[in-house]
Design a protein around this motif. Structure first.
Motif, PDB file in Angstrom:
ATOM      1  N   ASN A   4       0.862  -1.189   0.000  1.00 42.98           N
ATOM      2  CA  ASN A   4       0.000   0.000   0.000  1.00 42.98           C
ATOM      3  C   ASN A   4       0.893   1.233   0.000  1.00 42.98           C
ATOM      4  N   THR A   6       1.027   5.659  -1.412  1.00 46.12           N
ATOM      5  CA  THR A   6       0.367   6.806  -2.046  1.00 46.12           C
ATOM      6  C   THR A   6       1.318   7.352  -3.100  1.00 46.12           C
ATOM      7  N   ASP A  11      -3.946   7.022  -3.353  1.00 47.84           N
ATOM      8  CA  ASP A  11      -3.716   5.782  -2.601  1.00 47.84           C
ATOM      9  C   ASP A  11      -3.787   4.603  -3.551  1.00 47.84           C
ATOM     10  N   SER A  12      -2.799   3.728  -3.456  1.00 47.88           N
ATOM     11  CA  SER A  12      -2.727   2.602  -4.393  1.00 47.88           C
ATOM     12  C   SER A  12      -2.321   1.339  -3.645  1.00 47.88           C
ATOM     13  N   THR A  13      -2.801   0.212  -4.149  1.00 46.56           N
ATOM     14  CA  THR A  13      -2.418  -1.087  -3.603  1.00 46.56           C
ATOM     15  C   THR A  13      -1.956  -1.975  -4.755  1.00 46.56           C
ATOM     16  N   GLU A  29       3.367  -0.862 -12.775  1.00 44.56           N
ATOM     17  CA  GLU A  29       2.075  -1.024 -12.098  1.00 44.56           C
ATOM     18  C   GLU A  29       1.302   0.294 -12.101  1.00 44.56           C
ATOM     19  N   ALA A  30       1.941   1.378 -11.673  1.00 43.42           N
ATOM     20  CA  ALA A  30       1.245   2.674 -11.649  1.00 43.42           C
ATOM     21  C   ALA A  30       1.249   3.342 -13.025  1.00 43.42           C
TER      22      ALA A  30
END
Ligand code: FES
Ligand code: FES
Length: 158
Positions: A4, A6, A11-13, A29-30
């Protein structure tokens, strides 16, 4: 492992190998491609980002170390759309980049430096900014950081 964090205020998981470099979380991923892979050995600075306000070479910083932290990449440096950080404005004014590959890393390093030292000397810059530019833009980078310090002190800032 569930990571987890930010990234640029979001906010990202992610499900990731705990030892995977943060750089791959950011890029793959992001999907934030401004942070670059250069050496993979914490030497060149192309992968620089801010982690909880610290300057980090993300190729050599694991996903598990980033768990729970706030990440800022070049895409989030200005703090909002249609705004420029003084570093970005100065980069434009000076016309710093050549191929551009190293530039986001330099800008992240420079922005961090200005947070710690709002009025750096040229020697401060030479001692603090250890990133590598294979195109040799270093003289323009130094000029742009000194200009950014002025823009920041004049309030032409983020
Ligand atoms: S890619 Fe991370 S320092 Fe070179
Ligand atoms: S502008 Fe090309 S590597 Fe720096």
């Amino acid at each position: 492992m569930k990571i987890n964090l930010t990234i640029n205020g979001v906010d990202s998981t992610f499900e990731a190998d705990p030892d995977m470099p943060l750089l791959w979380l950011i890029r793959d991923e992001a999907k934030l491609k401004g942070t670059k892979f250069g050496c993979g050995m914490a030497l060149c600075g192309a992968c620089s980002a801010h982690v909880d306000g610290e300057l980090v070479r993300t190729c050599s910083y694991s996903a598990q170390m980033a768990h729970g932290k706030k990440i800022t990449t070049i895409e989030g440096l200005s703090g909002g759309a249609n705004r420029l950080h003084p570093i970005q404005q100065a980069w434009l004014d000076v016309g710093v980049p050549q191929c551009g590959y190293c530039q986001s890393g330099f800008m992240m390093a420079a922005a961090h430096l200005l947070e710690e030292n709002s009025n750096p000397t040229e020697d401060d810059l030479k001692n603090s900014i250890t990133n590598i530019c294979r195109c040799g833009t270093h003289p323009r980078i130094l000029k742009a950081i000194l200009l950014a310090a002025k823009l920041q002190s004049n309030g032409t800032s983020k």
